[in-house]
Design a protein around this motif. Structure first.
Motif, PDB file in Angstrom:
ATOM      1  N   GLU A 165       0.829  -1.310   0.068  1.00  0.00           N
ATOM      2  CA  GLU A 165       0.057  -0.085  -0.198  1.00  0.00           C
ATOM      3  C   GLU A 165       0.878   1.187  -0.049  1.00  0.00           C
ATOM      4  O   GLU A 165       0.327   2.386   0.097  1.00  0.00           O
ATOM      5  N   LYS A 166       2.207   0.970  -0.127  1.00  0.00           N
ATOM      6  CA  LYS A 166       3.084   2.272  -0.289  1.00  0.00           C
ATOM      7  C   LYS A 166       3.054   3.140   1.033  1.00  0.00           C
ATOM      8  O   LYS A 166       3.260   4.405   1.149  1.00  0.00           O
ATOM      9  N   LEU A 167       2.577   2.535   2.023  1.00  0.00           N
ATOM     10  CA  LEU A 167       2.889   3.313   3.464  1.00  0.00           C
ATOM     11  C   LEU A 167       4.213   3.119   4.077  1.00  0.00           C
ATOM     12  O   LEU A 167       4.546   4.003   4.671  1.00  0.00           O
ATOM     13  N   ILE A 168       4.926   1.935   3.834  1.00  0.00           N
ATOM     14  CA  ILE A 168       6.184   1.741   4.292  1.00  0.00           C
ATOM     15  C   ILE A 168       7.124   1.348   3.208  1.00  0.00           C
ATOM     16  O   ILE A 168       6.537   0.744   2.024  1.00  0.00           O
ATOM     17  N   ASN A 169       8.474   1.154   3.284  1.00  0.00           N
ATOM     18  CA  ASN A 169       9.419   0.782   2.704  1.00  0.00           C
ATOM     19  C   ASN A 169      10.174  -0.205   3.270  1.00  0.00           C
ATOM     20  O   ASN A 169      10.557   0.191   4.423  1.00  0.00           O
ATOM     21  N   ILE A 170      10.484  -1.574   3.049  1.00  0.00           N
ATOM     22  CA  ILE A 170      10.971  -2.551   3.936  1.00  0.00           C
ATOM     23  C   ILE A 170      12.628  -2.688   2.962  1.00  0.00           C
ATOM     24  O   ILE A 170      12.792  -3.368   2.268  1.00  0.00           O
ATOM     25  N   ARG A 171      13.555  -1.998   3.575  1.00  0.00           N
ATOM     26  CA  ARG A 171      14.728  -1.951   3.023  1.00  0.00           C
ATOM     27  C   ARG A 171      15.482  -3.092   3.157  1.00  0.00           C
ATOM     28  O   ARG A 171      16.258  -3.672   2.395  1.00  0.00           O
ATOM     29  N   SER A 172      15.490  -3.415   4.402  1.00  0.00           N
ATOM     30  CA  SER A 172      16.019  -4.932   5.042  1.00  0.00           C
ATOM     31  C   SER A 172      15.251  -5.254   6.069  1.00  0.00           C
ATOM     32  O   SER A 172      14.357  -4.771   6.640  1.00  0.00           O
ATOM     33  N   ILE A 173      15.478  -6.432   6.650  1.00  0.00           N
ATOM     34  CA  ILE A 173      14.678  -6.866   7.657  1.00  0.00           C
ATOM     35  C   ILE A 173      14.570  -6.092   8.863  1.00  0.00           C
ATOM     36  O   ILE A 173      13.331  -5.795   9.700  1.00  0.00           O
ATOM     37  N   THR A 174      15.576  -5.195   9.274  1.00  0.00           N
ATOM     38  CA  THR A 174      15.492  -4.344  10.343  1.00  0.00           C
ATOM     39  C   THR A 174      15.437  -2.776   9.927  1.00  0.00           C
ATOM     40  O   THR A 174      14.994  -1.998  10.901  1.00  0.00           O
ATOM     41  N   HIS A 175      15.459  -2.712   8.695  1.00  0.00           N
ATOM     42  CA  HIS A 175      15.384  -1.232   8.384  1.00  0.00           C
ATOM     43  C   HIS A 175      14.073  -1.168   7.380  1.00  0.00           C
ATOM     44  O   HIS A 175      13.950  -1.345   6.430  1.00  0.00           O
ATOM     45  N   ILE A 176      13.264  -0.016   8.198  1.00  0.00           N
ATOM     46  CA  ILE A 176      12.026   0.431   7.571  1.00  0.00           C
ATOM     47  C   ILE A 176      11.690   1.643   7.404  1.00  0.00           C
ATOM     48  O   ILE A 176      12.441   2.314   8.305  1.00  0.00           O
ATOM     49  N   THR A 177      11.289   2.281   6.235  1.00  0.00           N
ATOM     50  CA  THR A 177      10.933   3.609   5.919  1.00  0.00           C
ATOM     51  C   THR A 177       9.510   3.828   6.166  1.00  0.00           C
ATOM     52  O   THR A 177       8.860   3.070   5.356  1.00  0.00           O
ATOM     53  N   LEU A 178       9.141   4.818   6.864  1.00  0.00           N
ATOM     54  CA  LEU A 178       7.699   5.075   6.910  1.00  0.00           C
ATOM     55  C   LEU A 178       7.639   6.341   5.837  1.00  0.00           C
ATOM     56  O   LEU A 178       7.968   7.235   5.840  1.00  0.00           O
ATOM     57  N   LEU A 179       6.555   5.773   5.037  1.00  0.00           N
ATOM     58  CA  LEU A 179       6.453   6.695   3.909  1.00  0.00           C
ATOM     59  C   LEU A 179       5.234   7.700   4.179  1.00  0.00           C
ATOM     60  O   LEU A 179       5.238   8.829   3.684  1.00  0.00           O
ATOM     61  N   ALA A 180       4.542   7.179   4.942  1.00  0.00           N
ATOM     62  CA  ALA A 180       3.296   8.095   5.179  1.00  0.00           C
ATOM     63  C   ALA A 180       2.821   8.121   6.434  1.00  0.00           C
ATOM     64  O   ALA A 180       1.932   7.594   7.037  1.00  0.00           O
ATOM     65  N   PRO A 181       3.754   8.592   7.372  1.00  0.00           N
ATOM     66  CA  PRO A 181       3.653   8.390   8.866  1.00  0.00           C
ATOM     67  C   PRO A 181       2.238   8.860   9.368  1.00  0.00           C
ATOM     68  O   PRO A 181       1.664   8.244  10.306  1.00  0.00           O
ATOM     69  N   GLU A 182       1.676  10.065   8.893  1.00  0.00           N
ATOM     70  CA  GLU A 182       0.260  10.399   9.046  1.00  0.00           C
ATOM     71  C   GLU A 182      -0.676   9.445   8.862  1.00  0.00           C
ATOM     72  O   GLU A 182      -1.436   9.112   9.799  1.00  0.00           O
ATOM     73  N   ARG A 183      -0.752   8.642   7.756  1.00  0.00           N
ATOM     74  CA  ARG A 183      -1.734   7.523   7.533  1.00  0.00           C
ATOM     75  C   ARG A 183      -1.545   6.654   8.515  1.00  0.00           C
ATOM     76  O   ARG A 183      -2.550   6.028   8.768  1.00  0.00           O
ATOM     77  N   ILE A 184      -0.277   6.118   8.754  1.00  0.00           N
ATOM     78  CA  ILE A 184       0.117   5.045   9.857  1.00  0.00           C
ATOM     79  C   ILE A 184      -0.488   5.389  11.166  1.00  0.00           C
ATOM     80  O   ILE A 184      -0.983   4.658  11.684  1.00  0.00           O
ATOM     81  N   SER A 185      -0.350   6.621  11.508  1.00  0.00           N
ATOM     82  CA  SER A 185      -0.876   6.997  12.665  1.00  0.00           C
ATOM     83  C   SER A 185      -2.286   6.664  12.919  1.00  0.00           C
ATOM     84  O   SER A 185      -3.184   6.665  13.683  1.00  0.00           O
ATOM     85  N   MET A 186      -3.083   7.299  11.594  1.00  0.00           N
ATOM     86  CA  MET A 186      -4.534   7.170  11.556  1.00  0.00           C
ATOM     87  C   MET A 186      -5.107   5.782  11.671  1.00  0.00           C
ATOM     88  O   MET A 186      -5.932   5.398  12.487  1.00  0.00           O
ATOM     89  N   ILE A 187      -3.981   4.868  10.958  1.00  0.00           N
ATOM     90  CA  ILE A 187      -4.627   3.559  11.044  1.00  0.00           C
ATOM     91  C   ILE A 187      -4.457   2.905  12.512  1.00  0.00           C
ATOM     92  O   ILE A 187      -5.168   2.175  13.258  1.00  0.00           O
ATOM     93  N   ALA A 188      -3.234   3.449  13.318  1.00  0.00           N
ATOM     94  CA  ALA A 188      -2.965   3.088  14.351  1.00  0.00           C
ATOM     95  C   ALA A 188      -4.037   3.461  15.511  1.00  0.00           C
ATOM     96  O   ALA A 188      -4.477   2.477  16.438  1.00  0.00           O
ATOM     97  N   GLU A 189      -4.911   4.516  15.436  1.00  0.00           N
ATOM     98  CA  GLU A 189      -6.044   4.659  16.024  1.00  0.00           C
ATOM     99  C   GLU A 189      -7.102   4.346  15.609  1.00  0.00           C
ATOM    100  O   GLU A 189      -8.290   4.614  16.162  1.00  0.00           O
ATOM    101  N   GLY A 190      -7.206   3.408  14.492  1.00  0.00           N
ATOM    102  CA  GLY A 190      -8.675   2.968  14.172  1.00  0.00           C
ATOM    103  C   GLY A 190      -9.452   3.949  13.185  1.00  0.00           C
ATOM    104  O   GLY A 190     -10.639   3.725  12.989  1.00  0.00           O
ATOM    105  N   MET A 191      -8.626   4.889  12.773  1.00  0.00           N
ATOM    106  CA  MET A 191      -9.493   5.772  11.867  1.00  0.00           C
ATOM    107  C   MET A 191      -8.996   5.756  10.343  1.00  0.00           C
ATOM    108  O   MET A 191      -8.982   6.969   9.651  1.00  0.00           O
ATOM    109  N   GLU A 192      -8.836   4.614   9.859  1.00  0.00           N
ATOM    110  CA  GLU A 192      -8.209   4.699   8.473  1.00  0.00           C
ATOM    111  C   GLU A 192      -9.329   4.886   7.485  1.00  0.00           C
ATOM    112  O   GLU A 192     -10.411   5.129   7.790  1.00  0.00           O
TER     113      GLU A 192
END
Lengths: 223, 223
Positions: free
Chosen positions: B196-223
């Motif tokens: 969904e292009k919300l994150i990028n998985i660069r390696s197992i341990t390295h992740i880039t949050l591409l849309a932190p705002e949207r992820i926050s929304m999802i976290a609170e159940g407001m997606e």
DNA sequence: CCATCACCTTGACCTGAATCAAGTCTGGTA
DNA sequence: TACCAGACTTGATTCAGGTCAAGGTGATGG
């Protein structure tokens, strides 16, 4: 949160008048909320009578009850600048309210109070870890069993392996929101326990644990 | 548990030698356990380097990770007479160990320390309430989103709405046991976020949050 | 450069608890 | 005594996440 030992126990024979002068009593009617999640945390509370439920909400209304408090319990320790939880009376409650400023005067005057508060917070912390395990890793059956056993330890347990009379002053909705389940599941499992002769349901609020030992086993996933 | 403010901050310009004399440093290798759940609680710890995971176990081996701790965090506050949790190094850690007796001498000598400890316990208490809501009421998707956002706040967040580089030093097993899920579910959801292009998985341990705002929304159940 | 091992991902299928939908019980009221 | 409303229970069905079972990946060592 906190249990059994009044705030006064660390002040002992000192002037209770001072304590009284820093606090005010209040009565909260059944179902009335007196702490709003996210509101500025200005007060510290001690439950003096009745019962109280603590909870957090998600924006869409899902609710997690994080604890029940009764006489002697402390509320509002988890205070940064705003409350991390809401609180509501469960069948009417009386509280002592201590404004933070007054609290500070008290801890300055009675340094041992600070220690008591830390102790209380630590105790609550340990309880919460057990609850996290319940919510994260236990099955519905194990959760309900754990809840029943937990309720026992509130009253000074006479002897295990004997029937224990319990009353559950909270509605099923609250039990469900405490255990991370639905009311239907709670209801079904209580019925199952009854069918298995583990408990007897005398009325909605009165339950007899017929085999506390076995329920403990279930609670730990060792049935 | 506890964060960012060393225990020393309440001692400030006082003799650090006293503090040192009451504590001992220790190093724990990756995966080695240094607190046994249920063992007598004799020490209080401060994490000085590396990372540590705290957990409780059920008899059949199910595990709930109740928190991760890193530099500056306190451990062992939740102390009655025995530890309410186990603790294990996550990729090697260094700790300061304070025997309880020594701790008591320290709090007598530096009364403000007691306040710091309570503050720390309270902060942890608030975190735990949020975690209980996560475990009791959030969906798998919401849990993983919450976890990612939580990891952000560990580093001093630069600005939201911009990609954030994260590293997740713990294996999937630990993430799963922290979130009350299985490794498969965690893995699947991270993959879904990637798709969904919300994150990028660069390696197992390295992740880039591409849309932190949207992820926050999802976290609170407001997606 | 390949083998190995541990960890992670993906897929197929299953199941425990949620959801949806009737009932039933209780206590209060007239 | 009958009625009602709210809370609880029970049943049928669905579905999110778990379980089981292959693969994939990447770091280490021969």
């Amino acid at each position: 949160m906190g249990r059994r030992l009044s705030i006064c126990s660390s002040i002992d024979d000192c002037d209770l008048a001072i304590l009284a002068s820093e606090s005010s009593r209040m009565t909260v009617a059944d179902g009335r909320s007196f702490i709003e999640e996210g509101a500025p945390a200005n007060d510290f509370f001690v439950v003096t009578g009745g019962r109280v439920k603590l909870f957090t909400l998600l924006p869409d209304g899902r609710r997690q009850i994080t604890g029940f408090a009764e006489g002697g319990d402390f509320l509002g320790l988890a205070a940064s600048t705003s409350y991390a939880f809401g609180a509501e009376a469960l069948g009417g409650a009386t509280l002592c309210r201590f404004p933070h400023a007054g609290m500070q005067r008290l801890t300055e005057r009675f340094p041992s109070l600070e220690h008591r508060l830390r102790e209380e917070a630590s105790r609550e912390l340990a309880l919460m870890q057990a609850r996290m395990t319940l919510l994260g890793r236990k099955t519905a059956r194990e959760r309900v069993a754990t809840f029943l056993i937990e309720r026992c330890s509130h009253l000074d347990r006479p002897d295990p392996a004997h029937p224990i009379e319990l009353d559950l002053p909270m509605p099923r909705t609250d039990i469900a929101d405490y255990l991370g389940l639905t009311i239907e599941t709670v209801s079904r499992i209580l019925s199952a326990f009854k069918k298995e002769k583990l408990i007897n349901i005398r009325s909605i609020t009165h339950i007899t644990l017929l085999a506390p030992e076995r329920i403990s086993m279930i609670a730990e996933g060792m049935e």
